[in-house]
Design a protein around this motif. Structure first.
Motif, PDB file in Angstrom:
ATOM      1  N   THR A  36       0.819  -1.212   0.000  1.00 57.06           N
ATOM      2  CA  THR A  36       0.000   0.000   0.000  1.00 57.06           C
ATOM      3  C   THR A  36       0.847   1.253   0.000  1.00 57.06           C
ATOM      4  OG1 THR A  36      -1.718  -1.192   1.209  1.00 57.06           O
ATOM      5  CG2 THR A  36      -1.842   1.216   1.245  1.00 57.06           C
ATOM      6  N   LEU A  37       1.998   1.190   0.652  1.00 59.21           N
ATOM      7  CA  LEU A  37       2.922   2.330   0.710  1.00 59.21           C
ATOM      8  C   LEU A  37       3.194   2.901  -0.679  1.00 59.21           C
ATOM      9  CD1 LEU A  37       5.152   4.047   2.215  1.00 59.21           C
ATOM     10  CD2 LEU A  37       6.711   2.153   1.699  1.00 59.21           C
ATOM     11  N   VAL A  38       3.468   2.035  -1.647  1.00 51.56           N
ATOM     12  CA  VAL A  38       3.802   2.480  -3.004  1.00 51.56           C
ATOM     13  C   VAL A  38       2.626   3.208  -3.641  1.00 51.56           C
ATOM     14  CG1 VAL A  38       4.333   1.692  -5.351  1.00 51.56           C
ATOM     15  CG2 VAL A  38       5.531   0.697  -3.387  1.00 51.56           C
ATOM     16  N   TRP A  39       1.453   2.610  -3.570  1.00 54.88           N
ATOM     17  CA  TRP A  39       0.282   3.214  -4.192  1.00 54.88           C
ATOM     18  C   TRP A  39      -0.072   4.544  -3.528  1.00 54.88           C
ATOM     19  CZ3 TRP A  39      -0.205   0.768  -8.512  1.00 54.88           C
ATOM     20  CH2 TRP A  39       0.065  -0.598  -8.588  1.00 54.88           C
ATOM     21  N   ASP A  40       0.116   4.632  -2.207  1.00 57.85           N
ATOM     22  CA  ASP A  40      -0.174   5.880  -1.502  1.00 57.85           C
ATOM     23  C   ASP A  40       0.760   7.002  -1.953  1.00 57.85           C
ATOM     24  OD1 ASP A  40      -2.202   4.679  -0.101  1.00 57.85           O
ATOM     25  OD2 ASP A  40      -1.069   4.424   1.765  1.00 57.85           O
ATOM     26  N   LYS A  41       2.039   6.685  -2.105  1.00 56.61           N
ATOM     27  CA  LYS A  41       3.002   7.707  -2.536  1.00 56.61           C
ATOM     28  C   LYS A  41       2.720   8.142  -3.971  1.00 56.61           C
ATOM     29  CE  LYS A  41       5.260   7.721   1.350  1.00 56.61           C
ATOM     30  NZ  LYS A  41       5.006   8.834   2.312  1.00 56.61           N
ATOM     31  N   LEU A  42       2.323   7.195  -4.821  1.00 54.86           N
ATOM     32  CA  LEU A  42       1.992   7.539  -6.200  1.00 54.86           C
ATOM     33  C   LEU A  42       0.781   8.472  -6.237  1.00 54.86           C
ATOM     34  CD1 LEU A  42       1.837   5.043  -9.185  1.00 54.86           C
ATOM     35  CD2 LEU A  42       0.144   6.825  -8.903  1.00 54.86           C
ATOM     36  N   LEU A  43      -0.250   8.118  -5.487  1.00 52.90           N
ATOM     37  CA  LEU A  43      -1.468   8.930  -5.495  1.00 52.90           C
ATOM     38  C   LEU A  43      -1.255  10.300  -4.868  1.00 52.90           C
ATOM     39  CD1 LEU A  43      -4.117   6.193  -4.609  1.00 52.90           C
ATOM     40  CD2 LEU A  43      -3.698   7.257  -6.839  1.00 52.90           C
ATOM     41  N   GLY A  44      -0.272  10.415  -3.995  1.00 53.18           N
ATOM     42  CA  GLY A  44       0.006  11.696  -3.358  1.00 53.18           C
ATOM     43  C   GLY A  44       0.896  12.607  -4.177  1.00 53.18           C
TER      44      GLY A  44
END
Length: 291
Positions: free
Chosen positions: A63-71
């Motif tokens: 989830t960390l990766v997807w959160d950073k991408l979306l941010g």
């Protein structure tokens, strides 16, 4: 590294006890450690992630990766893999691969490729067979990691930045995955399949130092198969270092606009003259991001 290339709809004979034709990795568990770094300067933070273009199910990204991408304010990747220059990679206007390889090496290739695929490969330049052989030992996944990240960014309406034109990547692939490189890959097919397994294991463990060491270890094989030191260094420069340097202006522009998310092959982010090394030299603070 394995660069962005068309989805290879090819089949190969199993590499010893490692049938690379497996449909998916055994377990879809999330990666515990990913190759993700923060890039900070002037009160802004961007992120850079090292990808493995094929062989790792993108559903394993935490989830960390997807959160950073979306941010992030924008998303960047190497090139547009849907561009015609990539889709038409290896088109041949005359001759055949069989004639170019000669009978000895064609017979060796026959042992690595299913007969029904040979006709298609024969009508392409060496790059197609070389890309195909580079995938031996890789688990087959339905969607490439870069493609999945791009899809997520597009769904979130992020501006997309391609760091280089597809024509450049196609030219480099055809230049360096030539008949000489293909013969080397044929001669070392079993060793390469084993190294591929080690690369997947190192990536899965998030071990950037091991990835770099495995890549560096390929130099000895090349030199023992007829490459000169100068030829090998030129290939390294054109395939890695020159490209890294050419991407810096676009990455800096993304950063100035609020911080981007950059996804490129893992080997572009590790070691000397990598993207992160070059950014650090320009005053950016680089830090590994842990779950």
């Amino acid at each position: 590294e394995v660069v962005a290339t068309p989805e290879a709809k090819l089949e190969a004979k199993p590499a010893n006890d490692d049938p690379w034709t497996a449909k998916a990795e055994p377990a879809p568990d999330a990666l515990k450690r990913v190759l993700l770094w923060s890039i900070s300067k002037d009160g802004k933070t961007s992120y850079a992630m090292g990808t493995m273009h094929v062989g790792i199910d993108p559903q394993r990204l935490p989830t960390l990766v997807w959160d950073k991408l979306l941010g992030a304010t924008s998303f960047a990747m190497e090139t547009n893999a849907a561009d015609a220059q990539i889709l038409n990679l290896g088109a041949r206007t005359s001759g055949s691969l069989r004639a170019e390889l000669g009978p000895e090496y064609w017979a060796k290739l026959e042992k690595l490729v299913e007969p029904k695929m040979l006709a298609g490969i024969d009508q392409k330049k060496p790059v197609i067979a070389a890309v195909f052989l580079s995938m031996r030992g890789l688990p087959m996944t339905g969607l490439g990691m870069d493609t999945a990240l791009l899809a997520k960014a597009q769904t979130a309406n992020k501006p997309i930045v391609y760091l280089e034109p597809a024509s450049l990547q196609a030219q480099l692939l055809e230049r360096h995955m030539d008949i000489k490189a293909l013969k080397l890959m044929i001669d070392t097919a079993d060793q390469s399949a084993e190294m591929t397994k080690q690369m997947v294991a190192a990536y899965t463990a998030g071990d950037d130092k091991k990835l770099l060491a495995l890549n560096d270890g390929q130099k000895g094989e090349a030199l023992s198969h007829g490459y000169t030191e100068a030829e090998y260094e030129k290939q390294s420069a054109e395939m890695l270092y020159d490209r890294n340097a050419s991407w810096i202006p676009a990455i800096e522009e993304m950063h100035k606009k609020g911080g981007g998310f950059v996804a490129v092959g893992a080997l572009h982010l590790v070691g000397k003259k990598s993207v992160l090394d070059l950014l650090e030299a320009k005053g950016y603070k680089i830090q590994r991001v842990e779950p």
